[in-house]
Design a protein around this motif. Structure first.
Motif, PDB file in Angstrom:
ATOM      1  N   GLN A  16       0.932  -1.067  -0.133  1.00 48.75           N
ATOM      2  CA  GLN A  16       0.012   0.020  -0.098  1.00 48.75           C
ATOM      3  C   GLN A  16       0.839   1.047   0.154  1.00 48.75           C
ATOM      4  N   ILE A  17       0.505   2.237  -0.787  1.00 52.72           N
ATOM      5  CA  ILE A  17       1.021   3.385  -0.611  1.00 52.72           C
ATOM      6  C   ILE A  17      -0.071   4.745  -0.355  1.00 52.72           C
ATOM      7  N   VAL A  18       0.334   5.396   0.993  1.00 50.52           N
ATOM      8  CA  VAL A  18      -0.527   6.093   1.705  1.00 50.52           C
ATOM      9  C   VAL A  18       0.094   7.376   1.983  1.00 50.52           C
ATOM     10  N   GLY A  19      -0.288   8.474   1.430  1.00 51.83           N
ATOM     11  CA  GLY A  19       0.184   9.944   1.877  1.00 51.83           C
ATOM     12  C   GLY A  19       1.421  10.346   1.224  1.00 51.83           C
ATOM     13  N   GLY A  20       1.589  11.249   0.945  1.00 53.43           N
ATOM     14  CA  GLY A  20       2.945  11.997   0.598  1.00 53.43           C
ATOM     15  C   GLY A  20       3.435  12.076  -0.985  1.00 53.43           C
ATOM     16  N   THR A  21       4.540  12.086  -1.348  1.00 52.74           N
ATOM     17  CA  THR A  21       4.839  12.316  -2.713  1.00 52.74           C
ATOM     18  C   THR A  21       5.512  11.422  -3.204  1.00 52.74           C
ATOM     19  N   ILE A  22       4.997  10.395  -4.092  1.00 47.84           N
ATOM     20  CA  ILE A  22       5.827   9.338  -4.646  1.00 47.84           C
ATOM     21  C   ILE A  22       6.235   9.760  -6.104  1.00 47.84           C
ATOM     22  N   GLN A  23       7.610   9.502  -6.364  1.00 50.60           N
ATOM     23  CA  GLN A  23       7.991   9.861  -7.906  1.00 50.60           C
ATOM     24  C   GLN A  23       8.870   9.025  -8.382  1.00 50.60           C
ATOM     25  N   ALA A  24       8.450   8.840  -9.728  1.00 49.22           N
ATOM     26  CA  ALA A  24       9.214   7.656 -10.355  1.00 49.22           C
ATOM     27  C   ALA A  24       9.312   8.183 -11.804  1.00 49.22           C
ATOM     28  N   ALA A  25      10.294   7.741 -12.733  1.00 53.73           N
ATOM     29  CA  ALA A  25      10.773   8.105 -14.173  1.00 53.73           C
ATOM     30  C   ALA A  25       9.465   7.133 -14.875  1.00 53.73           C
ATOM     31  N   THR A  41      -2.137  12.190  -1.401  1.00 50.70           N
ATOM     32  CA  THR A  41      -1.307  11.274  -1.897  1.00 50.70           C
ATOM     33  C   THR A  41      -0.886  11.576  -3.454  1.00 50.70           C
ATOM     34  N   ASP A  42       0.158  12.173  -3.517  1.00 48.53           N
ATOM     35  CA  ASP A  42       0.665  12.780  -5.075  1.00 48.53           C
ATOM     36  C   ASP A  42       1.521  11.669  -5.653  1.00 48.53           C
ATOM     37  N   LEU A  43       1.020  11.121  -6.846  1.00 43.86           N
ATOM     38  CA  LEU A  43       1.942  10.205  -7.700  1.00 43.86           C
ATOM     39  C   LEU A  43       2.446  11.009  -8.888  1.00 43.86           C
ATOM     40  N   ILE A  44       3.639  11.017  -8.913  1.00 39.22           N
ATOM     41  CA  ILE A  44       4.212  11.821 -10.278  1.00 39.22           C
ATOM     42  C   ILE A  44       5.309  10.610 -11.117  1.00 39.22           C
ATOM     43  N   VAL A  45       4.892  10.759 -12.598  1.00 37.71           N
ATOM     44  CA  VAL A  45       5.565   9.903 -13.179  1.00 37.71           C
ATOM     45  C   VAL A  45       6.128  10.440 -14.378  1.00 37.71           C
TER      46      VAL A  45
END
Length: 199
Positions: A16-25, A41-45
């Motif tokens: 599980q991914i909960v909260g925060g900023t997750i960034q991947a190429a 929860t911010d996901l940046i790809v």
């Protein structure tokens, strides 16, 4: 804040991914993303942090050299104006200085062009990686999760099950969940006929 130059995959029991900023190429995948409490929860790809850092370093060097070039160019203009208006009093030392400034200017221009080329190469590479960027959720993705793929943004307003999100025509779109580890074929070919529905 979690960053990766390639992929982030949460495949464990909880996954599980909960909260925060997750960034991947290239990819962010998990069983569950967000929670019923709707934490931000911010996901940046499509953004490679390492390459962004390199681009920033080259931009800084380029800016520094552009500043030096501007100062040299002003000094050269002043000397040339003196030479043109009163060549008789323009000494050989002045002329030597002018030649040195001209040589230094050419060196700086060359260096700036090299930095610019590096920036363009790195940006093109990051765009190429980002083209296949996606977010895959095996079970549930909750409201409160925002997805950014390349330059497209999307915020989840409803609880959504088993989806893979991707960028197309500057919009975040979705299709049925594709297991990123299933095989190495182009996942886009498997998403079925017709245009996927926008969530």
């Amino acid at each position: 804040h979690l960053m990766a130059g390639g992929k982030i995959s949460c495949k464990g029991k909880r996954g599980q991914i909960v909260g925060g900023t997750i960034q991947a190429a290239q990819l962010i995948s998990a069983k569950i993303i967000g929670s019923q409490a709707n934490p931000q929860t911010d996901l940046i790809v499509g953004v490679n942090p390492k390459i962004l850092k390199q681009i920033g370093e080259y931009e800084a060097k380029k800016g520094e050299n552009q500043g030096k070039l501007e100062t040299l160019t002003k000094t050269m203009r002043t000397l040339k104006a003196r030479k043109d208006s009163d060549p008789a009093t323009f000494s050989s030392e002045n002329n030597d200085s002018l030649l040195k400034y001209e040589a230094a200017t050419k060196k700086l221009e060359k260096r700036i062009a090299e930095y610019e080329k590096e920036i363009q190469t790195l940006t093109a590479y990051m765009d190429e990686q980002a083209a296949s960027g996606r977010v895959s959720v095996e079970k549930t993705i909750f409201p409160g999760v925002s997805i950014r793929i390349r330059n497209a943004d999307f915020k989840l307003r409803h609880e959504t099950k088993a989806k893979t999100f991707f960028e197309e025509d500057n919009q975040v779109r979705s299709t049925n969940y594709q297991d990123p580890d299933e095989d190495k074929n182009d996942w886009r070919k498997k998403r079925g006929r017709g245009r996927p529905k926008k969530e």
